[in-house]
Each structure stands twice: as structure tokens, then as C-alpha cells.
Motif scaffolding. Structure first.
Motif, mmCIF file in Angstrom:
data_model
loop_
_atom_site.group_PDB
_atom_site.id
_atom_site.type_symbol
_atom_site.label_atom_id
_atom_site.label_comp_id
_atom_site.label_asym_id
_atom_site.label_seq_id
_atom_site.Cartn_x
_atom_site.Cartn_y
_atom_site.Cartn_z
ATOM 1 N N UNK A 88 41.534 47.471 41.525
ATOM 2 C CA UNK A 88 42.423 46.325 41.323
ATOM 3 C C UNK A 88 43.197 46.020 42.605
ATOM 4 N N UNK A 89 43.719 47.067 43.205
ATOM 5 C CA UNK A 89 44.458 46.906 44.464
ATOM 6 C C UNK A 89 43.530 46.430 45.580
ATOM 7 N N UNK A 90 42.298 46.984 45.612
ATOM 8 C CA UNK A 90 41.348 46.582 46.641
ATOM 9 C C UNK A 90 40.998 45.103 46.514
ATOM 10 N N UNK A 91 40.986 44.602 45.272
ATOM 11 C CA UNK A 91 40.688 43.190 45.044
ATOM 12 C C UNK A 91 41.899 42.289 45.162
ATOM 13 N N UNK A 92 43.060 42.876 45.488
ATOM 14 C CA UNK A 92 44.325 42.147 45.674
ATOM 15 C C UNK A 92 44.684 41.322 44.442
ATOM 16 N N UNK A 93 44.485 41.918 43.268
ATOM 17 C CA UNK A 93 44.874 41.278 42.011
ATOM 18 C C UNK A 93 46.291 41.708 41.644
ATOM 19 N N UNK A 94 47.039 40.882 40.914
ATOM 20 C CA UNK A 94 48.442 41.181 40.604
ATOM 21 C C UNK A 94 48.617 42.459 39.776
ATOM 22 N N UNK A 95 49.334 43.462 40.286
ATOM 23 C CA UNK A 95 49.569 44.704 39.532
ATOM 24 C C UNK A 95 50.281 44.441 38.199
ATOM 25 N N UNK A 96 51.112 43.401 38.150
ATOM 26 C CA UNK A 96 51.862 43.098 36.927
ATOM 27 C C UNK A 96 50.929 42.787 35.765
ATOM 28 N N UNK A 97 49.747 42.259 36.046
ATOM 29 C CA UNK A 97 48.820 41.953 34.961
ATOM 30 C C UNK A 97 48.381 43.229 34.237
#
Length: 243
Positions: free
Chosen positions: A221-230
Motif C-alpha cells: 500500500x505504501x509502495x503504491x502511495x495509496x492513502x494510509x487512512x483508507x
């Protein structure tokens, strides 16, 4: 009708290859790359063999009557040997279809391909409409989410993920329904914010990975730069639905 027409004909290897080539060409005209089409055909072939193997094994218990114990024992051994062979062929065809290394080759996680995502889209869309009326998340963002989900597993896992995801949804259906009712489309919760994923067809897929391999999912998720809040919002909604 001539004599040849009266005899049931089995498909020979040349005719099978012809059918596969024809299908690949037809799919190519629809915009499907040859490699993707061959992968799909390979998965169908592996699946047919995998289904045939246990069905063949059941023949072991239905030897013709009146032939004696030795005949029945040989019949059973032959049926089980045939089933084992079909299972081994199914395994080989599956490895070839997904590009998985053989037993003696070094294991490497293959990249997520376009066809992996397309197969995932089919199952997540079907599951989502069984829990919610619509999806409001941008399709491009949904693809990015699916890429993160699928990168947590190898080629074999991706090939069998639709079945795994369907079993997860069936097992937890009541809880998922409560979660969608409180936080999903049609609830008082707005789409934007911590509960955004519940408005996406990818929701159940993310939830399954978050439940089974949370650390791997967060890494991708972090590698894909997606929002952690989701992810945090989905985890909160899932926990609340279980209360």
C-alpha cells in the motif's frame, strides 16, 4: 452417413491446437494480447484437469460386479493412478499458465499482469454488488488498489484468488453486510474520508488481505502511495461491524 461419421470422434492434438489458436486470434481482434489470452486458456485447461482428477478417483469404488476381488483391486489401483496422473498434469499446466517456476527452479514472485487485474475485477465487482448498490470510487484508483492487493501474493495465489475471495465473503457475509450498512453507500457516511474504500468494488479484496496478511498489504500500500487512512478506516469499520 458413412461409417466414419457413425463412429464417435475424439479431438486429436492438432484439432485442439487449432481451436486454441482460433480463440487466441479472435480474442486478439477484441484487443486481448496473445500472452494474456494464452494464460486464460491455460487456466481453464488446468481447472478442467483439476476437476477431472477427483472425479476419476471416484471410479475406483465402482468396479464392475462379478469380476472378482483381484479384478476390483486392479480396477481401483488403475483409477487412482489415472487420477494422480491427471492431478500432476493439472499442476504442470497451471505452472505453465501463470509462469510459476518448477519444483527445481528458484522461486521468484512474478509481476502482477494486466490479466491478473482483469480477473480480480470480475470477482470484486460481482461481490460488491451483492453488498452495495453502486461504486463511487474512480476506476483508475480501483486498479491501483487491486495492484497493491495482488502484489501480496504469488502467481498461483493470484490464479486462485477469485475462489479464495468468494469463500471469505461467504464466510463473513453477515459481518460484511453490517459494515456496509453502517459505513458504505447509502449510509450517512460520506464517500470522502476514512471510509472511502467501502464505496469501492475493491473493498472486500482489501479487507481479506488486511485480515490475512496485514503487514504485507501495508507494505505494498505504501509502495503504491495509496492513502494510509483508507486502510485504517476499513479496519475500524470491520472491527465495529464485529461488535
Amino acid at each position: 452417413m458413412n461409417a466414419a461419421d457413425a463412429v464417435p470422434q475424439r479431438l486429436d492434438p492438432v484439432s485442439v491446437r487449432n481451436a486454441k489458436t482460433t480463440l487466441v486470434q479472435l480474442l486478439g481482434r477484441a484487443g486481448v494480447y496473445a500472452g494474456d489470452a494464452e494464460e486464460l486458456i491455460g487456466l481453464v485447461e488446468a481447472g478442467a484437469l483439476a476437476v477431472a482428477a477427483p472425479e476419476t478417483a471416484t471410479v475406483a469404488d465402482v468396479a464392475p460386479s462379478g469380476k472378482g476381488e483381484l479384478y476390483a483391486a486392479g480396477w481401483g489401483d488403475g483409477a487412482r493412478a489415472a487420477a494422480d496422473h491427471l492431478g500432476a498434469v493439472a499442476e504442470r499446466v497451471l505452472r505453465e499458465a501463470v509462469g510459476e517456476p518448477g519444483p527445481e527452479e528458484p522461486a521468484e514472485r512474478t509481476r502482477v499482469g494486466r490479466m491478473d487485474v482483469e480477473r480480480a475485477k470480475v470477482v470484486v465487482t460481482s461481490l460488491h454488488v451483492s453488498f452495495a448498490d453502486d461504486s463511487e470510487l474512480d476506476p483508475e484508483v480501483s486498479e491501483q488498489v487491486l495492484f497493491a492487493v495482488l502484489r501480496t501474493m504469488g502467481a498461483r495465489g493470484r490464479a486462485g484468488y477469485p475462489g479464495l475471495l468468494t469463500r471469505f465473503a461467504d464466510e463473513h457475509r453477515a459481518r460484511v453486510e453490517r459494515m456496509f450498512a453502517r459505513y458504505g453507500p447509502g449510509s450517512p457516511i460520506a464517500i470522502h474520508g476514512r471510509y472511502t474504500l467501502l464505496h469501492s468494488p475493491t473493498c472486500v479484496a482489501v479487507l481479506e488481505r488486511l485480515t490475512v496478511v496485514p503487514e504485507e498489504l501495508r507494505e505494498e500500500w505504501d509502495a503504491g502511495e495509496l492513502p494510509p487512512a483508507w486502510l485504517d478506516g476499513l479496519a475500524t469499520a470491520w472491527e465495529a461491524a464485529g461488535a
